[in-house]
Each structure stands twice: as structure tokens, then as C-alpha cells.
Design a protein around this motif. Sequence first.
Motif, PDB file in Angstrom:
ATOM      1  N   ILE A 110      -9.845  16.071  -3.371  1.00 16.68           N
ATOM      2  CA  ILE A 110     -10.154  16.693  -4.659  1.00 16.68           C
ATOM      3  C   ILE A 110      -8.904  17.327  -5.275  1.00 16.68           C
ATOM      4  CG2 ILE A 110     -11.442  18.628  -5.692  1.00 16.68           C
ATOM      5  CD1 ILE A 110     -13.632  17.717  -3.599  1.00 16.68           C
ATOM      6  N   ASN A 111      -8.616  16.936  -6.509  1.00 20.57           N
ATOM      7  CA  ASN A 111      -7.467  17.520  -7.187  1.00 20.57           C
ATOM      8  C   ASN A 111      -7.934  18.678  -8.049  1.00 20.57           C
ATOM      9  OD1 ASN A 111      -5.079  16.191  -6.392  1.00 20.57           O
ATOM     10  ND2 ASN A 111      -5.855  14.345  -7.390  1.00 20.57           N
ATOM     11  N   ALA A 112      -8.007  19.848  -7.454  1.00 21.40           N
ATOM     12  CA  ALA A 112      -8.449  21.052  -8.169  1.00 21.40           C
ATOM     13  C   ALA A 112      -7.792  22.237  -7.456  1.00 21.40           C
ATOM     14  CB  ALA A 112      -9.966  21.161  -8.114  1.00 21.40           C
ATOM     15  N   ARG A 113      -8.103  23.429  -7.933  1.00 25.89           N
ATOM     16  CA  ARG A 113      -7.497  24.613  -7.315  1.00 25.89           C
ATOM     17  C   ARG A 113      -8.274  24.960  -6.032  1.00 25.89           C
ATOM     18  NH1 ARG A 113      -5.489  30.106 -10.354  1.00 25.89           N
ATOM     19  NH2 ARG A 113      -5.133  31.209  -8.395  1.00 25.89           N
ATOM     20  N   ILE A 259     -17.153  22.876  -4.757  1.00 24.59           N
ATOM     21  CA  ILE A 259     -16.113  22.001  -5.338  1.00 24.59           C
ATOM     22  C   ILE A 259     -15.508  21.179  -4.187  1.00 24.59           C
ATOM     23  CG2 ILE A 259     -13.810  22.019  -6.414  1.00 24.59           C
ATOM     24  CD1 ILE A 259     -14.823  24.670  -7.821  1.00 24.59           C
ATOM     25  N   ALA A 260     -15.327  21.830  -3.053  1.00 26.37           N
ATOM     26  CA  ALA A 260     -14.763  21.152  -1.880  1.00 26.37           C
ATOM     27  C   ALA A 260     -15.892  20.462  -1.126  1.00 26.37           C
ATOM     28  CB  ALA A 260     -14.061  22.162  -0.982  1.00 26.37           C
ATOM     29  N   VAL A 261     -16.147  19.226  -1.501  1.00 27.31           N
ATOM     30  CA  VAL A 261     -17.256  18.470  -0.905  1.00 27.31           C
ATOM     31  C   VAL A 261     -16.697  17.198  -0.269  1.00 27.31           C
ATOM     32  CG1 VAL A 261     -19.071  19.311  -2.460  1.00 27.31           C
ATOM     33  CG2 VAL A 261     -17.642  17.373  -3.155  1.00 27.31           C
ATOM     34  N   PRO A 262     -17.464  16.587   0.629  1.00 26.55           N
ATOM     35  CA  PRO A 262     -16.988  15.338   1.231  1.00 26.55           C
ATOM     36  C   PRO A 262     -16.885  14.222   0.196  1.00 26.55           C
ATOM     37  CG  PRO A 262     -18.945  16.181   2.379  1.00 26.55           C
ATOM     38  CD  PRO A 262     -18.755  17.029   1.176  1.00 26.55           C
ATOM     39  N   GLU A 263     -15.993  13.279   0.465  1.00 31.67           N
ATOM     40  CA  GLU A 263     -15.833  12.139  -0.437  1.00 31.67           C
ATOM     41  C   GLU A 263     -16.968  11.127  -0.218  1.00 31.67           C
ATOM     42  OE1 GLU A 263     -11.848  10.650  -0.338  1.00 31.67           O
ATOM     43  OE2 GLU A 263     -12.307   8.932  -1.620  1.00 31.67           O
ATOM     44  N   ARG A 264     -17.331  10.948   1.069  1.00 36.70           N
ATOM     45  CA  ARG A 264     -18.430  10.007   1.369  1.00 36.70           C
ATOM     46  C   ARG A 264     -19.455  10.724   2.245  1.00 36.70           C
ATOM     47  NH1 ARG A 264     -14.986   5.419   3.807  1.00 36.70           N
ATOM     48  NH2 ARG A 264     -13.465   5.091   2.171  1.00 36.70           N
TER      49      ARG A 264
END
Length: 284
Positions: A110-113, A259-264
Amino acid sequence: MNIIVGATGQIGSYLISNLKKKNVPLRAVVRNPEKLKDASIEFRKADLFDKDELTKAFEGGTSVFVLTPESQSSDDIIGDTERIVSNYRHAIEQTGIERVVGLSCVGAHINARTGNIRMSGILEQGLNDLEVRKTFIRPSYYFSNWLGYMETMKQYGVLPTFFPENLSIEMNSPLDVAEFIANVMVEEVTDSRDFFELCGPRPYTSGEVARIFSNVLGSPVIPQVIPPDKWQETLLSVGFSENTAMNLADMTRAVVETIAVPERPADMVRLPTTLDDYLISGSA
Ligand SMILES: NC(=O)c1ccc[n+]([C@@H]2O[C@H](COP(=O)([O-])OP(=O)(O)OC[C@H]3O[C@@H](n4cnc5c(N)ncnc54)[C@H](OP(=O)(O)O)[C@@H]3O)[C@@H](O)[C@H]2O)c1
């Protein structure tokens, strides 16, 4: 030859003992050899900020395990991580390492803060275009993070937590994580995914974590939620720098706000050990 960075740390030391049992050639990369638990292990001394030392430490290696260490005292933890990853790239390219296994984190894509989670993104993105086989391991929150509050729980019967009491968070045993990494390194995990997202048997709330500690300690423990406007000052009071407190607060916010969640999420690997068993086994 399997080269293990961070061999004196939590995951690195469990990884070394797992790999030793599999009888594969091993070398630890350490900055402080006295901290190496197993004196029989071959080691080379290297600071991750020293490109030449690191390159020498990787010489003769075929596969390497790398991580992005967290330091409470840094004034620029993201810049430090970029420097370390650049040194990994150099050392891998110069020594002909063929296989990289990187310790990352759920949310690395994830590209976020996302604070400290960004460090794992920098590792993955920084090594991504190297022409070697790469596997990134993205664990969830370590059970061991709660152990730092053991004395507070014993003395005051409270478990400080940055998470809302009823927020369920995926967590896992660091021993299971290290065992999984060892299996990936020796190709016992046949699934050839580029990354594995790991979690434990089930998610836990802070309230449940407090109840489990209460059972294990045999005395009452209740969660004490630290509200977001107190995160930074709490971290500063226990020795974090302004910069590392800010990054840890950003990471916590990214977890709380999902916001910080798994991709799959459907492909997450559920590791077996429960928090109860982790604490009761005494390996914690
Ligand atoms: N905590 C979590 O919930 C969580 C969840 C998912 C992923 N992760 C990932 O797991 C990582 C932490 O793994 P861990 O628990 O094994 O960490 P750890 O116990 O803090 O170990 C870090 C290792 O890196 C070494 N190191 C640090 N700076 C170094 C330097 N400049 N040169 C050489 N070696 C250096 C340390 O050496 P010394 O022993 O000399 O200090 C130690 O061996 C995090 O950074 C994150 O990427 C953490």
C-alpha cells in the motif's frame, strides 16, 4: 549457502535454529557477534549501513534472508531503510546471490502514510527488479509485541493498547513465522508465490489479549486504551525519537483505520499457534 541477516534478532535467531535442524549450510550476518546464541554457527560481522562489509558477508552465498530493522532512536527511519535496501541491492548484485527471502509485513503493497509498514514496501519495491528469485513474507502483528507490557500487567493489572478494545487484529506467533520462512528457504513450501501473507489461527481484540494474559498470569488484567491524541507522547516517554514515534503512530493509524490490509485476503496462510499456546509454551 544460506545467509541470514538479523541473526541475533527474534525472527533471525528462530530461523537459524529451524535451518540448523534441516542441516543446510548457514552463515549469520551480525553486527555484534557476542549476541549470537549458537556459537557453532558460521558468522560474518557487518553493519547493514556499511556496503563493503555487507558485500563481504554475502560472498559465497546462494540465498539470503533480509529484513528492515526497526530502531527506536533513529531520526530518519525511512531514509535509513532506503540506505539499507540500497546496500542489499549492491551486495546481492556483486556476489551473485540467486535467491532472496525478505521479511516484509501485511500492507507492504500500500502506497500511503503507513509509517513502519512503508519500510517493508521499500524493501519489496527496492529489490523487485533484481534478476534473482524473490519471495517476500508478510506476517501480521507479532504476539511478542505484547510481551513488553508484562511487568505493567503483573504490577498494575493493565494492558496498555493503542487499538480500540474491540477491534479485531490479525496476529501470529513469531516462532511460526520463522518456521514458515525456513520452509520457504529450503523449498519445502512448494507454492511459488512472490509473497505470502501470514496470520494466526484467528484475529484477537485487545480485550481478548488481556483476558488471555489474565488466565496465564493467574491475576486480573484489563485493557487500557491509549487514545490517538496520546500515542506520540506515550511513545516519546518510553524512549522513541520524534521520527520513530511519528512512524509508529502512522502505522497504528493505518491498522486502526483498516488502510493496512492484505493484498490477497483469501489466500492468507493461517499459522497454527494460538496466543494462549504461545504464552503457555514458555517459548515467548
Ligand atoms: N513487530 C511486528 O508485529 C511485525 C509484524 C510484521 C512484520 N514485522 C517485520 O519484522 C521485523 C522485525 O523482526 P524481528 O522481530 O526479528 O526484529 P529484531 O528482533 O528487532 O531483530 C533485528 C535484527 O536486525 C539486526 N540489526 C539492526 N540494525 C542493524 C544494523 N545496522 N546492522 C546489522 N544488523 C542490524 C539486529 O541486531 P542486534 O541484535 O545487534 O540489534 C537484530 O539481529 C520488522 O522490522 C518488520 O519488518 C514485524
